[in-house]
Design a protein around this motif. Structure first.
Motif, PDB file in Angstrom:
ATOM      1  N   UNK A 137      21.624  87.594  66.474  1.00 16.45           N
ATOM      2  CA  UNK A 137      22.274  88.627  67.256  1.00 16.45           C
ATOM      3  C   UNK A 137      22.096  89.974  66.577  1.00 16.45           C
ATOM      4  N   UNK A 138      22.131  91.045  67.368  1.00 17.64           N
ATOM      5  CA  UNK A 138      21.957  92.380  66.788  1.00 17.64           C
ATOM      6  C   UNK A 138      23.062  92.692  65.786  1.00 17.64           C
ATOM      7  N   UNK A 139      24.283  92.293  66.112  1.00 16.64           N
ATOM      8  CA  UNK A 139      25.385  92.575  65.195  1.00 16.64           C
ATOM      9  C   UNK A 139      25.189  91.845  63.868  1.00 16.64           C
ATOM     10  N   UNK A 140      24.727  90.610  63.941  1.00 18.24           N
ATOM     11  CA  UNK A 140      24.504  89.837  62.723  1.00 18.24           C
ATOM     12  C   UNK A 140      23.467  90.482  61.820  1.00 18.24           C
ATOM     13  N   UNK A 141      22.365  90.958  62.417  1.00 14.25           N
ATOM     14  CA  UNK A 141      21.314  91.610  61.632  1.00 14.25           C
ATOM     15  C   UNK A 141      21.818  92.942  61.097  1.00 14.25           C
ATOM     16  N   UNK A 142      22.469  93.730  61.961  1.00 10.01           N
ATOM     17  CA  UNK A 142      22.971  95.043  61.545  1.00 10.01           C
ATOM     18  C   UNK A 142      23.967  94.906  60.401  1.00 10.01           C
TER      19      UNK A 142
END
Length: 324
Positions: A137-142
């Motif tokens: 997920x984008x949040x996980x990577x960010x």
């Protein structure tokens, strides 16, 4: 003739290993860093939310590609015409696959406020890590790349000017050692930040030991437009007031000239947790013995203070190194 200040520089770092890990930049220094690095493009009000178009301009700045507006003839979105300030940035990021519109027709909604979710997705793509977002997920990577450090998101989900700056800086600090869209395959050895790998911005921590006028080791042996941090000499072509940092433990940023190999410093700041400076006017000193000094706190006061300087200190007297 009135004497200049005696400056005692008690440098805590002298008792600690040199070149320690680089401290995180203070929040109030981020804007100055982006400006000196020429990665800053907005004159936006700091008390309002950032629009999608404004954030695109900030992100485009850190691609290292200049004058993008001259590279494109097409208009990627109906609401981003060539007369818009953000046209070049949006066209560039669209061409790189970093922005994709709003998913509701051929518009970018350039004047709408950008949300934290939209900003994180844009920066994850800019880092070249969109592939990992497919399963994290984008949040996980960010989050794993520290993009939200020091960032405030409003109840409505928007980010303001200061948080936008902070996200951009966090992206520059992000480790991109793994394989990614823009750099290709990697063996995964850590330590390659975005700013170092893609923009050639390096960092160094250490003691300013020579400012071109005075040195901890006697007379200066570098040019007036140079500065020495620990044992490394840097060109000071950005007009930094090196004297103001002499004797201080600093965090510094520099570029290396590809042709000459010269290291050009463009921004530095004092690490206040590792630097303590006591300034005493010469006329206020009552007496001293060894490393102990007794002085008046001001010219008008009879109140005395006593200070004992450790054996690791350096004393600068009237602009020159002095050994009592």
């Amino acid at each position: 003739m009135k004497k200049r200040l005696i400056v005692f520089s008690i440098i805590i770092s002298l008792c600690l290993p040199s070149m320690s890990s680089f401290a995180r930049i203070p929040q109030d220094k981020i804007g100055d860093f982006l400006s000196h690095a020429e990665l800053y493009s907005l004159s936006s009000s700091k008390d309002k939310y950032i629009t999608r178009g404004e954030f695109a301009m900030m992100a485009a700045k850190i691609t290292g590609i200049e004058n993008a507006e001259a590279l494109y003839d097409f208009t990627p979105f109906d609401d981003v015409t060539k007369d818009k300030e953000e046209f070049g940035a949006v066209a560039l990021l669209y061409d790189m696959g970093i922005i994709k519109g709003d998913g509701h027709g051929e518009v970018f909604r350039t004047d709408d406020f950008i949300t934290g979710d939209e900003a994180q997705a844009l920066l994850v793509r800019l880092l070249g890590l969109e592939f990992y977002a497919d399963f994290k997920g984008y949040y996980g990577v960010a989050s794993s790349k520290g993009l939200f450090k020091g960032v405030n998101i409003s109840n409505e989900g928007y980010i303001d000017f200061n948080s936008a700056q902070t996200m951009i800086y966090n992206a520059l600090e992000a480790d991109i050692s793994e394989s990614n869209t823009f750099d290709g395959y990697s063996n995964g050895i850590s330590g390659e930040s975005y700013m170092k790998k893609r923009l050639g911005i390096h960092k160094i921590s250490g003691l300013v030991s020579d400012d071109g006028n005075i040195s901890f080791y006697g007379s200066s042996n570098i040019r007036k437009n140079q500065i020495k941090i620990e044992n490394t000499v840097f060109e000071n072509t950005s007009g930094i007031n090196a004297e103001a940092f002499f004797g201080c433990y600093v965090e510094a940023y520099y570029h290396t000239d590809r042709n000459s190999g010269e290291k050009n410093i463009f921004f530095l700041y004092t690490n206040e947790s590792r630097t303590k400076i006591l300034e005493i006017k010469a006329e206020n000193i009552k007496k001293f013995s060894g490393n102990t000094y007794v002085y008046y706190i001001s010219e008008e006061s009879n109140y005395e203070k006593r200070v004992h300087i450790s054996s690791d200190y350096r004393l600068i007297y009237n602009g020159a190194l002095y050994t009592p």
